[in-house]
Design a protein around this motif. Structure first.
Motif, PDB file in Angstrom:
ATOM      1  N   ASN A  59      36.805  40.036  40.224  1.00 29.31           N
ATOM      2  CA  ASN A  59      36.432  39.804  41.622  1.00 29.31           C
ATOM      3  C   ASN A  59      36.015  38.347  41.859  1.00 29.31           C
ATOM      4  O   ASN A  59      35.132  38.070  42.662  1.00 29.31           O
ATOM      5  CB  ASN A  59      35.301  40.753  42.035  1.00 29.31           C
ATOM      6  N   ASN A  60      36.681  37.423  41.158  1.00 31.32           N
ATOM      7  CA  ASN A  60      36.406  35.997  41.344  1.00 31.32           C
ATOM      8  C   ASN A  60      37.500  35.420  42.231  1.00 31.32           C
ATOM      9  O   ASN A  60      38.682  35.495  41.898  1.00 31.32           O
ATOM     10  CB  ASN A  60      36.386  35.287  39.991  1.00 31.32           C
ATOM     11  N   ARG A  61      37.115  34.835  43.328  1.00 36.95           N
ATOM     12  CA  ARG A  61      38.101  34.336  44.289  1.00 36.95           C
ATOM     13  C   ARG A  61      37.984  32.824  44.513  1.00 36.95           C
ATOM     14  O   ARG A  61      38.439  32.310  45.512  1.00 36.95           O
ATOM     15  CB  ARG A  61      37.936  35.077  45.632  1.00 36.95           C
ATOM     16  N   GLN A  62      37.366  32.133  43.591  1.00 30.34           N
ATOM     17  CA  GLN A  62      37.233  30.685  43.695  1.00 30.34           C
ATOM     18  C   GLN A  62      38.180  30.018  42.712  1.00 30.34           C
ATOM     19  O   GLN A  62      38.128  30.284  41.509  1.00 30.34           O
ATOM     20  CB  GLN A  62      35.790  30.251  43.399  1.00 30.34           C
ATOM     21  N   LEU A  63      39.083  29.169  43.190  1.00 34.31           N
ATOM     22  CA  LEU A  63      40.022  28.437  42.350  1.00 34.31           C
ATOM     23  C   LEU A  63      39.732  26.949  42.460  1.00 34.31           C
ATOM     24  O   LEU A  63      39.621  26.408  43.575  1.00 34.31           O
ATOM     25  CB  LEU A  63      41.472  28.704  42.781  1.00 34.31           C
ATOM     26  N   ALA A  64      39.614  26.280  41.331  1.00 32.13           N
ATOM     27  CA  ALA A  64      39.298  24.854  41.333  1.00 32.13           C
ATOM     28  C   ALA A  64      40.456  24.050  41.910  1.00 32.13           C
ATOM     29  O   ALA A  64      41.623  24.273  41.588  1.00 32.13           O
ATOM     30  CB  ALA A  64      38.989  24.391  39.917  1.00 32.13           C
ATOM     31  N   LEU A  65      40.121  23.112  42.788  1.00 32.04           N
ATOM     32  CA  LEU A  65      41.060  22.124  43.304  1.00 32.04           C
ATOM     33  C   LEU A  65      40.239  20.866  43.575  1.00 32.04           C
ATOM     34  O   LEU A  65      39.534  20.760  44.590  1.00 32.04           O
ATOM     35  CB  LEU A  65      41.751  22.605  44.582  1.00 32.04           C
TER      36      LEU A  65
END
Length: 961
Positions: A845-851
């Motif tokens: 349930n992780n919805r953060q993607l590094a950019l």
């Protein structure tokens, strides 16, 4: 923290054990991550039994081995406790492992005094001496246990209140050379040829270090990448020897006593009370004394020209084995080498030094080449995920054909049409034979040629050129023998005694001129030949010969020597006899090496089934206080584990004082693979302020539950994990003024994952530098949505692929992440410099993607589908390798990275409508704190190239991916 008897303990062991213990250390008993797979196989039955001072845990059926361990531990108990003037305050737990074909052990004070004993005895190298193996191992590890347990003054008072908290164990926070040096000094009896201090291998390394220049105190404190790997043991052991000789044996205990009262590390002033000198001044005095000692002991040796031949290679990180190829196989040599950057390889060499890589192999691989050209290789690998087993392979062209699985064959040779090997079982070896050298025949039970008594070890073997005889190296205490076994004798008569000595022998080879091996006559390891009742020395090394190929058909001898920058292959064109010694072939039976008398009660008590509950209870706690705009919580944190490492937990329990609600977290991990966690917290959303007092009027109550079971299928350089899990997260908004509660978020999902990791790193590389790592995670809200229109009911598929390509010491790293959703799901948000799934492993349930280059809250970077691509070049700038004493902070490697990121998020279609790009640079620093804590820091500046573009700086822990 964990310590090992021999420095290169392999990533295998500390990947499982050390990371978990270090996690507890860093978390300070907080709810830190629980990682490690246990070392003890949970699929078999285990037993426990007590001696006077120890509790021993062992596999059922290995009672005799456990008894031997207990007796050795009780023998060393008075020696160690008297030397350190301290007795452990609790019974020390010992786990006896037969899962590993390697000579080693460990000791840790967390979460309680625990030692691990690997039953397998050493068969080469610096640990091969006249000490009984278990006594050598246990005096070393129990020295660690007592040393780390010793505490006084303020830390002692705090331990009495809070228990075994890492921050209140002073001796954990000192350089490794002090920990290991004390243990090496305590294990050693140079006059009896026991222990490493003044032993031939340590003396050889000292001569090499003298040639290169001894290491500075600041560099040794940092424990960087400088070779030799055993430098902490080497310098630490000789420092303790210097302190004892120059200032008196009691000064070592005085130094330990002083440090054991530190509430903060004080290395600089630690020796002042005992010697009147600060540590930096004392270190310079030590190096001057060491220079004088080494020069005096090496004078006669260096007075004669070295006779080892010319170098075939530059100094390398490691050369494990070398063997001569007969004319039938094209002549030349095969060697197992590592350059520290590209893994271990089987390499073919010619007489002029040309090299050709044949095949990648595992570190520790050993070679045998028969007179007919058959190439056998025994190499370690993981079998059944938990067992570190040596198995047998045959080289067919450039391919290694496996001949055995989980057979525990540390050494093997081709003898005629048969295979002869040394097979391990719970630390005991036997000589076995398969009559046909084929993979099919290995599935049949072998013929047992020699099954020695329990107190006799089989360490090495070599096949005679006629294929009818093998020579076996045996050891019983200080009695070392070469025995010849006739393979064609169906009656199985007693082996013929060829040689008997009272000092180590190793590296047996049958060269064209006879049986050759390495002995340290005169304290220097060289190649010797047994011929016509004589011992004939063939080399004269100024350091040491570690192993050799045996004399080849052209009369030359290739060997491996110690050099100032590592190890070298060297070729002596035509060795001549430099020294000859007469031998006795039938000496009287000597008595085994004497051991200390056993104290009363040294045996083991009644056997009982292993029970985790005996060691699982909490051993420490710390208060936990938090405040958030009128919400104040009071409580405590604790953690624990059982002796076998099957159960681990970390807990934080608090009560919020105004709302009288229980908050905190609980994590539990079973056998390092099956974890559950629960977390509950209150967060203020609105508040009123009267004077200095804040009163919460609205708060969120959030609850998170997670379960993840992972099923690993691991090899040393290949890891596959299958996983299933579920997660639930809900948030209630509580309005105290309106006396209302409303559900604001309710997410429930199930998940499955596949993780394939073929990436690896090397000693000198910049992180992972070869291979690839792929993860596929499928999460579905649908099974738990129950038709509720307020809940998500879709499915998310996320794939991550990372690849690493070595460019010398630099690394080109690539990352591709693709996330696709079907039906209603929580959207992804791109931005920021950290991605937990890439840096810490699978998270649900992780919805953060590094950019990088974007904040991480821009609406334009939010969507149900997402794609991120990264290209990154990383290169070392400098191996600084310095650790100051005041303050106790250091840095090892400083590296730089240049990157390009591109990503986008969208709700419909198959690709982003607009790509957002970012570029930047990063500095990566390997920071060390308090000598013991390593931290990878990443300081970066990223520039977004597309709207909403921005320039952002950041400081985070860990690599980007």
């Amino acid at each position: 923290m964990p310590t090992a008897l021999c420095h290169p303990i392999w990533a295998l062991v500390w990947r499982r054990l050390g990371r978990a213990l270090l996690g507890l250390l860093l978390a300070g008993l907080g709810a830190g991550p629980l990682w490690a797979q246990p070392l003890a196989d949970p699929r078999v039955d285990w037993s426990s039994a007590d001696s006077t001072h120890f509790r021993v845990h062992y596999r059922q059926g290995q009672r005799l081995q456990a008894l031997a361990v207990a007796q050795a531990a009780e023998r060393v108990y008075p020696r160690v406790t008297q030397a350190l003037q301290w007795q452990p305050r609790t019974r020390t737990e010992i786990v006896v492992y037969s899962e590993f074909d390697v000579a080693n052990g460990f000791s840790t004070p967390l979460p309680f005094n625990l030692m691990g004993v690997f039953l397998t005895p050493p068969d080469d190298g610096e640990l091969l001496d006249n000490s009984p193996w278990l006594d050598l191992l246990l005096v070393h590890e129990f020295t660690h246990a007592v040393h780390l347990d010793k505490v006084r003054g303020v830390p002692g008072v705090l331990q009495n209140i809070f228990g075994n908290v890492p921050w209140f164990i002073p001796n954990v926070f000192q350089p490794g050379w002090m920990l290991e040096g004390l243990a090496v000094w305590n294990e050693s009896e140079p006059s009896a040829g026991r222990g490493r201090l003044r032993g031939p291998w340590f003396e050889a390394w000292l001569r090499s270090e003298r040639q290169r220049g001894f290491v500075s105190l600041a560099e040794l404190n940092a424990d960087g990448r400088r070779l030799p790997l055993n430098k902490q043991y080497l310098y630490g052991g000789y420092f303790m020897d210097f302190l004892s000789r120059r200032y008196g044996p009691d000064k070592i205990q005085a130094l330990v006593h002083r440090y054991s009262g530190n509430i903060v590390p004080r290395l600089h002033s630690a020796p002042f009370e005992a010697t009147g000198k600060m540590m930096d001044e004392l270190w310079l005095e030590f190096l001057a004394d060491l220079t004088q000692q080494v020069d005096a002991r090496a004078a006669d040796l260096l007075g004669q020209p070295e006779r080892v031949g010319s170098a075939l290679t530059a100094p390398l990180f490691n050369i494990e084995s070398v063997a001569a190829l007969p004319a039938a196989a094209g002549s030349g040599w095969l060697a197992v080498v590592e350059d520290g950057l590209s893994g271990a390889h089987l390499v073919r060499l010619t007489a002029d030094g040309r090299q050709q890589r044949v095949q990648r192999v595992n570190r520790g691989a050993r070679l045998d080449v028969s007179v007919g050209g058959t190439v056998l290789l025994t190499q370690p690998d993981l079998c059944n995920t938990l067992y570190y087993s040596y198995d047998l392979y045959r080289l067919q062209g450039s391919t290694l054909e496996p001949l055995s699985t989980c057979a525990h064959l540390r050494r093997a040779v081709t003898a005629g049409s048969s295979l002869v090997a040394l097979q391990l079982d719970a630390g005991k070896s036997r000589l076995v034979q398969w009559l046909q050298a084929s993979a099919l025949s290995m599935s049949q039970p072998p013929r047992v040629l020699l099954n020695p008594a329990d107190d006799t070890e089989l360490l090495d073997l070599a096949a005679a050129p006629d294929g009818q005889r093998v020579t076996v190296l045996t050891r019983r205490g200080a009695d070392w023998r070469l025995l010849e076994v006739d393979l064609g004798d169906p009656a199985g008569t007693e082996p013929r005694l060829l040689l008997q000595r009272s000092a180590p022998i190793q590296a047996l080879r049958h060269g064209v001129a006879g049986l050759e091996f390495i002995i340290a006559e005169g304290g220097v390891p060289n190649v010797w030949r047994l011929q016509d009742g004589q011992l004939q020395r063939l080399t004269h090394s100024h350091t040491a010969v570690l192993t050799h190929a045996g004399t080849a058909a052209d009369g030359s001898l290739v060997s491996v020597g110690i050099a100032p920058q590592g190890y070298v292959l060297q070729r002596l064109a035509q060795p001549t006899v430099l020294q000859a010694l007469a031998t006795r072939v039938a000496p009287p039976e000597p008595a085994p090496a004497p051991v200390a008398a056993l104290p009363v009660g040294a045996g083991l008590g009644a056997e009982r089934p292993y029970s985790a509950i005996r060691s699982l209870y909490p051993r420490a706690w710390l208060p936990a206080v938090s405040y958030d705009r009128g919400l104040s919580s009071l409580g405590a944190t604790t953690s624990g584990a059982d002796a076998l490492g099957w159960h681990q937990y970390a807990a934080l329990a608090q009560v919020e004082t105004s709302q009288k609600e229980l908050v905190g977290s609980l994590e539990y991990m079973f056998v390092g693979s099956h974890g559950v966690s629960i977390k509950r917290q209150l967060t203020a959303q609105a508040w009123s302020t009267v004077g200095d007092k804040e009163t919460t009027t609205v708060f969120d109550r959030s609850t998170t539950l997670q379960w993840l079971s992972q099923f690993p299928f691991s090899r040393l350089e290949r890891r596959v994990v299958l996983g299933v899990g579920a997660a639930s997260h809900w948030v209630d908004r509580v309005n105290l003024s309106a006396n209302s509660t409303a559900r604001r978020r309710d997410e429930r999902l199930v998940a499955a994952l596949v993780d394939v990791d073929l990436s690896n790193s090397d000693w000198a590389s910049e992180g992972r530098n070869r291979g690839w790592h792929g993860t596929l995670l499928v999460e579905s809200y649908r099974p738990l949505s129950r038709g509720d229109p307020l809940r998500f009911d879709g499915t998310v598929v996320r794939g991550d692929l990372r690849g690493y390509l070595a460019l010398g010491r630099s690394v080109l790293a690539l990352r591709a992440t693709e996330a696709r959703a079907q039906d209603r799901t929580e959207p992804f948000q791109l931005g920021g410099a950290s991605d937990d799934a890439l840096q810490m492993g699978p998270t649900l349930n992780n919805r953060q993607l590094a950019l990088r280059g974007y904040r991480g809250d821009e609406p334009a970077l939010n969507g149900r589908n997402a794609r991120v691509l990264s290209l990154e070049w990383r290169t070392p700038l400098a191996d600084i390798d310095r650790h100051a004493m005041v303050p106790a902070v250091g840095i090892n490697r400083l590296s730089a990275a240049v990157f390009f990121d591109a990503g986008g998020a969208w709700n419909s279609g198959n690709k982003p409508d607009t790509w957002r790009r970012g570029v930047g640079v990063e500095l990566l620093g390997e920071v060390k704190l308090l000598y013991a804590l390593g931290l990878q820091l990443r300081l970066g500046v990223a520039q977004g190239l597309d709207a909403p573009k921005d320039t952002r700086g950041y400081l985070t822990a860990g690599r980007s991916f």
